[in-house]
Design an enzyme around this catalytic site. Structure first.
Site, mmCIF file in Angstrom:
data_model
loop_
_atom_site.group_PDB
_atom_site.id
_atom_site.type_symbol
_atom_site.label_atom_id
_atom_site.label_comp_id
_atom_site.label_asym_id
_atom_site.label_seq_id
_atom_site.Cartn_x
_atom_site.Cartn_y
_atom_site.Cartn_z
ATOM 1 N N GLU A 93 -0.405 4.892 -0.448
ATOM 2 C CA GLU A 93 -1.156 6.145 -0.629
ATOM 3 C C GLU A 93 -0.224 7.348 -0.490
ATOM 4 O O GLU A 93 0.602 7.401 0.416
ATOM 5 C CB GLU A 93 -2.282 6.230 0.409
ATOM 6 C CG GLU A 93 -3.422 5.283 0.086
ATOM 7 C CD GLU A 93 -4.555 5.375 1.106
ATOM 8 O OE1 GLU A 93 -4.342 5.933 2.188
ATOM 9 O OE2 GLU A 93 -5.642 4.869 0.781
ATOM 10 N N LYS A 117 -3.163 0.812 -24.696
ATOM 11 C CA LYS A 117 -3.620 0.711 -26.091
ATOM 12 C C LYS A 117 -2.377 0.683 -26.995
ATOM 13 O O LYS A 117 -1.566 -0.217 -26.839
ATOM 14 C CB LYS A 117 -4.624 1.810 -26.383
ATOM 15 C CG LYS A 117 -5.882 1.625 -25.488
ATOM 16 C CD LYS A 117 -6.929 2.694 -25.601
ATOM 17 C CE LYS A 117 -8.040 2.439 -24.578
ATOM 18 N NZ LYS A 117 -9.038 3.526 -24.551
ATOM 19 N N TYR A 136 0.838 -1.206 0.000
ATOM 20 C CA TYR A 136 0.000 0.000 0.000
ATOM 21 C C TYR A 136 0.865 1.245 0.000
ATOM 22 O O TYR A 136 1.822 1.331 0.766
ATOM 23 C CB TYR A 136 -0.922 0.015 1.232
ATOM 24 C CG TYR A 136 -2.368 0.022 0.801
ATOM 25 C CD1 TYR A 136 -2.943 1.172 0.280
ATOM 26 C CD2 TYR A 136 -3.132 -1.135 0.850
ATOM 27 C CE1 TYR A 136 -4.243 1.166 -0.173
ATOM 28 C CE2 TYR A 136 -4.437 -1.147 0.396
ATOM 29 C CZ TYR A 136 -4.992 0.012 -0.118
ATOM 30 O OH TYR A 136 -6.268 0.003 -0.571
#
Ligand SMILES: *Cc1c(COP(=O)(O)O)cnc(C)c1O
Length: 418
Positions: free
Chosen positions: A58, A231, A56
């Site tokens: 943040e 993409k 984690y």
């Protein structure tokens, strides 16, 4: 077999392992022409499957809310620095979970609910998050939408300017999901300057072409650039926001804590890997080949009597109106899928048919270019498409095409399959 191999998965959860193998096989045996898809490298696949997923983080490098960031800070900094160098921007945020939250963060950073925003209408080739009615961006903002000209199928900057002057949007989005032509970033920037709007270039589809020098860059024109990483850029599922130094703080604050919690560190590592790959000389060749393949495919389809929106392509994407073949886009796409040719049905501008059974199919050459197919194969692919679309109920013919597809593709290695 899936590459890298998944022996632990096979031992502990054969059901999921079999599905992974099935999808890998399907991708190997299919001419994948969905314009938003690609094959990532085995290195990118490996990075996404690492222990970085356990952490984690943040916050941002040097300013986190949890301890233990000695390594993750370096991973994220590496991805950010590579993005800045590759695209030539002052600031990059690599944390958005995907393209849609990246765009939502732009709204959160620069607009308030009810403000006027402007983007390209979905049926004309825009994206849901550019203010389309069913999207949060269309519900929570006062969205005005531009389209394309009926006679050319192209954006008309005079229309965009008139609309912008009349509506005074705070944000103007350019870019989209079904635009076969070069985006005039300088033209949009001039309009944005005139009405005091911030131009956001959403280069999700063409980021790989921009990085590889096969499409003009929005840098210096759009003050904010949004892109997915999966993409034509050929990275993992993810997104980035890039900007001048001026917007660094508001964009970062909008992504976290405004919209998201902890970044997906395994994805960040894979983005760094993909950006490293995109900085190599062979990526420029890949980008040029994508465009060459799309132009060759467009020409071959035209010769076979297909109607192409705008008459052709400048990039990776070909939008085909299949009405002249006496069929709708959905049955055409479904028959092509049975033949091992993967496309999506798509509206064409001013489509008289319904959105779930529109007149068009959308083709893109990113994935097949990665696979190694070249311009010499495009007439063959156009011939297959023609045979199938002209006989969507002829299962014998469709099976014949599928066999030919598998035979051709057997000679082209696929990253992710061995
Ligand atoms: C794909 C795309 C998005 C959204 O990306 P997701 O990762 O599917 O959320 C946004 N804008 C454009 C122009 C896109 O093509």
């Amino acid at each position: 077999m899936h590459q890298p191999a998944v022996p632990h998965l096979a031992a502990s959860d054969p059901e999921v392992a079999a599905l992974v193998e099935g999808e890998a096989r399907r991708q190997f045996d299919t001419v994948r022409l969905i314009a938003s898809e690609n094959y990532v490298s085995t290195a990118v696949l490996e990075a996404t499957g690492t222990v970085l997923t356990n952490k984690y983080s943040e916050g941002y490098a040097g300013k986190r809310y949890y301890e233990g960031q000695q390594v993750v800070d370096q991973v994220e900094t590496l991805a950010v620095e590579r993005a800045k160098a590759l695209f030539g921007v002052d600031h990059a945020n690599v944390q958005p979970y995907s393209g849609s939250p990246a765009n939502l963060a732009v709204y959160l950073a620069l607009a308030n609910p009810g403000d006027t925003v402007m983007g390209m209408a979905l049926p004309a080739g825009g994206h849901l998050t550019h203010g389309w009615s069913v999207s949060a961006t269309g519900k929570w903002f006062r969205s005005v939408q531009y389209g394309v000209r009926k006679d050319t199928g192209r954006v008309d900057l005079d229309e965009v300017r008139d609309l912008a002057r009349a509506e005074r949007p705070k944000l103007i989005f350019c870019g989209g999901t079904a635009i076969p032509r070069t985006i005039d970033f300088a033209g949009f920037a001039e309009i944005a300057r005139e009405v005091d709007a911030v131009l956001v270039a959403d280069i999700a589809h063409i980021a790989g072409l921009v990085a590889g020098g096969a499409h003009p860059s929005p840098v210096g024109h759009a003050r904010i650039i949004s892109t997915t990483t999966h993409k034509t850029l050929r990275g993992p599922r993810g997104a980035m926001l890039m900007s001048d130094a001026e917007f660094a703080k508001p964009l970062d604050k909008a992504v976290f804590p405004g919209l998201q919690g902890g970044p997906h560190n395994h994805t960040t590592a894979a983005i760094a890997v993909a950006l490293g790959e995109a900085a190599r000389p062979d990526f420029r060749e890949y980008a040029a080949n994508i465009v060459a393949n799309a132009k060759a495919l467009a020409a071959a389809l035209s010769e076979r009597g297909f109607d192409l929106v705008t008459g052709g392509t400048d990039n990776h994407l070909v939008l085909v109106d299949v009405t002249s073949k006496g069929v709708g886009g959905k049955p055409a796409a479904q028959a092509l899928d049975r033949a091992g040719i993967e496309v999506n049905y798509n509206t064409v501008p001013f489509d008289p048919r319904k959105p779930f059974d529109p007149s068009g199919i959308r083709l893109g050459t990113g994935a097949i270019t990665t696979r190694g197919l070249g311009v010499e194969q495009m007439p063959r692919i156009a011939q297959w498409i023609d045979r199938v679309v002209s006989a969507v109920d002829d299962e014998a013919e469709i099976e014949k095409v599928a066999a030919e597809v598998r035979e051709l593709l057997a000679a082209y290695p696929m990253p992710g399959w061995a």
